[in-house]
Enzyme design. Sequence first.
Site, PDB file in Angstrom:
ATOM      1  N   ASN B  32      25.807 -29.819 -40.232  1.00 24.20           N
ATOM      2  CA  ASN B  32      25.056 -30.903 -40.835  1.00 24.20           C
ATOM      3  C   ASN B  32      25.834 -32.191 -41.042  1.00 24.20           C
ATOM      4  O   ASN B  32      26.983 -32.348 -41.220  1.00 24.20           O
ATOM      5  CB  ASN B  32      25.055 -30.569 -42.404  1.00 24.20           C
ATOM      6  CG  ASN B  32      24.222 -31.429 -43.053  1.00 24.20           C
ATOM      7  OD1 ASN B  32      24.065 -32.687 -43.152  1.00 24.20           O
ATOM      8  ND2 ASN B  32      23.342 -30.747 -44.141  1.00 24.20           N
ATOM      9  N   PRO B  33      25.157 -33.350 -40.360  1.00 23.68           N
ATOM     10  CA  PRO B  33      25.854 -34.603 -40.067  1.00 23.68           C
ATOM     11  C   PRO B  33      26.310 -35.266 -41.520  1.00 23.68           C
ATOM     12  O   PRO B  33      27.430 -35.890 -41.527  1.00 23.68           O
ATOM     13  CB  PRO B  33      24.782 -35.414 -39.604  1.00 23.68           C
ATOM     14  CG  PRO B  33      23.645 -34.784 -39.794  1.00 23.68           C
ATOM     15  CD  PRO B  33      23.961 -33.407 -39.993  1.00 23.68           C
ATOM     16  N   VAL B  34      25.711 -34.961 -42.700  1.00 26.60           N
ATOM     17  CA  VAL B  34      26.347 -35.353 -43.768  1.00 26.60           C
ATOM     18  C   VAL B  34      27.356 -34.339 -44.526  1.00 26.60           C
ATOM     19  O   VAL B  34      28.079 -34.655 -45.419  1.00 26.60           O
ATOM     20  CB  VAL B  34      25.593 -35.882 -44.937  1.00 26.60           C
ATOM     21  CG1 VAL B  34      24.470 -36.975 -44.341  1.00 26.60           C
ATOM     22  CG2 VAL B  34      24.609 -34.590 -45.542  1.00 26.60           C
ATOM     23  N   GLU B  35      27.910 -33.156 -43.897  1.00 26.82           N
ATOM     24  CA  GLU B  35      28.815 -32.336 -44.384  1.00 26.82           C
ATOM     25  C   GLU B  35      29.869 -32.334 -43.413  1.00 26.82           C
ATOM     26  O   GLU B  35      30.582 -33.414 -43.202  1.00 26.82           O
ATOM     27  CB  GLU B  35      27.989 -31.033 -44.625  1.00 26.82           C
ATOM     28  CG  GLU B  35      27.165 -31.222 -45.877  1.00 26.82           C
ATOM     29  CD  GLU B  35      26.638 -29.865 -46.505  1.00 26.82           C
ATOM     30  OE1 GLU B  35      27.327 -29.336 -47.245  1.00 26.82           O
ATOM     31  OE2 GLU B  35      25.545 -29.384 -46.128  1.00 26.82           O
ATOM     32  N   MET B  36      29.930 -31.471 -42.607  1.00 30.42           N
ATOM     33  CA  MET B  36      31.062 -31.087 -41.772  1.00 30.42           C
ATOM     34  C   MET B  36      31.004 -32.091 -40.327  1.00 30.42           C
ATOM     35  O   MET B  36      31.975 -32.448 -39.789  1.00 30.42           O
ATOM     36  CB  MET B  36      31.768 -29.937 -41.547  1.00 30.42           C
ATOM     37  CG  MET B  36      31.804 -29.008 -42.676  1.00 30.42           C
ATOM     38  SD  MET B  36      32.793 -27.319 -42.378  1.00 30.42           S
ATOM     39  CE  MET B  36      34.231 -27.693 -41.734  1.00 30.42           C
TER      40      MET B  36
END
Lengths: 268, 268
Positions: B32-36
């Site tokens: 996920n781009p907004v997580e890892m």
Amino acid sequence: APSIINRAFSKEQFWDGRAASLEEQAKGPLTNPVEMGMPSHDAVVKKISAIKGYREWFKRVFGNDVNIDDLAKAIATFERTVVSGGSRMDRFTFGDKSALTEAEKRGFELFEGKARCVQCHNGFNFTDEQYHNIGVGWDTGKVDLGRYTVTKRREHIGAFKTPSLREITTTDPYMHNGSIETLEEVIEFYNRGGVGNPFLDIEMKRPSASLEEMLDALDKIEGLVKLESNEGATLNLTRRDKADLLAFLKALDGKGWKKIEEPESFPK
Amino acid sequence: APSIINRAFSKEQFWDGRAASLEEQAKGPLTNPVEMGMPSHDAVVKKISAIKGYREWFKRVFGNDVNIDDLAKAIATFERTVVSGGSRMDRFTFGDKSALTEAEKRGFELFEGKARCVQCHNGFNFTDEQYHNIGVGWDTGKVDLGRYTVTKRREHIGAFKTPSLREITTTDPYMHNGSIETLEEVIEFYNRGGVGNPFLDIEMKRPSASLEEMLDALDKIEGLVKLESNEGATLNLTRRDKADLLAFLKALDGKGWKKIEEPESFPK
């Protein structure tokens, strides 16, 4: 943001039509955090007032000091000068049958027929000035509510104002959220019927909807008729259709507005 | 992101329930781009494989090289150990009537009565594991579609999974989008009936809805019954009610999960 081209010919402004005039609209971007981001209208007035040249112009034109209402009037008045006309399509409409190429004429036929563009992009300014849900964003999980934020009417969820198509080659990126970069991709978007959702506008489908389907849809929701999915809304445009349509769209570019140039100097 | 506390007791994972197991869920945040923000699962496997200690553990535990499925299994297995229990409310439920203070007991009564929390936050884990629209975001113009993205059912637009309330004091910020900072503000949000929208859950109102209103609402939409606005959904909690409710919520904090500590060292 929507283009200001030919907005003089429309009352409701912004994608969701929340402003009733260009004067009202002009006050928005000044304090919008993703546009000019000024903390308040007072701060804007203070900033402009600090410039002697502007103070003098306000006195001469409005007879008083800088204030937000006159400032909005000045911007709106400028916006009304940003007009587009005199396109080859206009010449064609007014009788010059040689103004469009054969490909552009075929594109115009598609525009009014198979591609259904004219369902919403109609009239001299290629817009019905109404609000339609074509599904932009419904495949991302995040949706802008659009006209719903103004009317709170269920059938306006995700509906945005039809933009004018004049000068369309220079107003990219497209769609209310700028999510499509090129006109080719816009045509593909419509070709696959937009993105299905419970509020997809019937205009995306009407020509192929049976009377039974239409009445069934009318039964379900009061007001505008909407479709649950984009099934049956695909346009089946051929490769040549798409090329012709694109050629036609380019023939909507005019010349009037292009005369507008940045001033050589601003009040100091 | 939803808390992982007591997720062992639930099948559907993520706010919209799109993952059918913790194993499936565990694969999401990696890319996920907004997580890892890793470019792919292959890239994750490559990165972990480069660490000798992990390569050895995978051989010992799974009998093979690092791969994404076993990696997800390992994470999910860890997540199942993050449990909460043994709260004062649990002791109260199991018969220790002195486990709650008087204010907390009043808060519990409000929780089950006037404040209606229990309509959705019910059962041993204080969640019905169902999806409800309480209106978060409908006053901003931008809405997360939530469960709708999985089911494509109209009544799931803007509906999110009821979270457990265990350890609620440590899982801020609140709501599916983290838009509320404190429990006090969460209570105020519910006190004013959430944010009205065409999909607001009837659970926000049921106790005060007449049979006629309920039948009328049922007529309108198949499936779950929803309300057009939040009118009549306000709770009218007094200042003491709110304080009592907050006191009760704090009595849901347990001790089990707090034993989980970061390892002193990781495989190298």
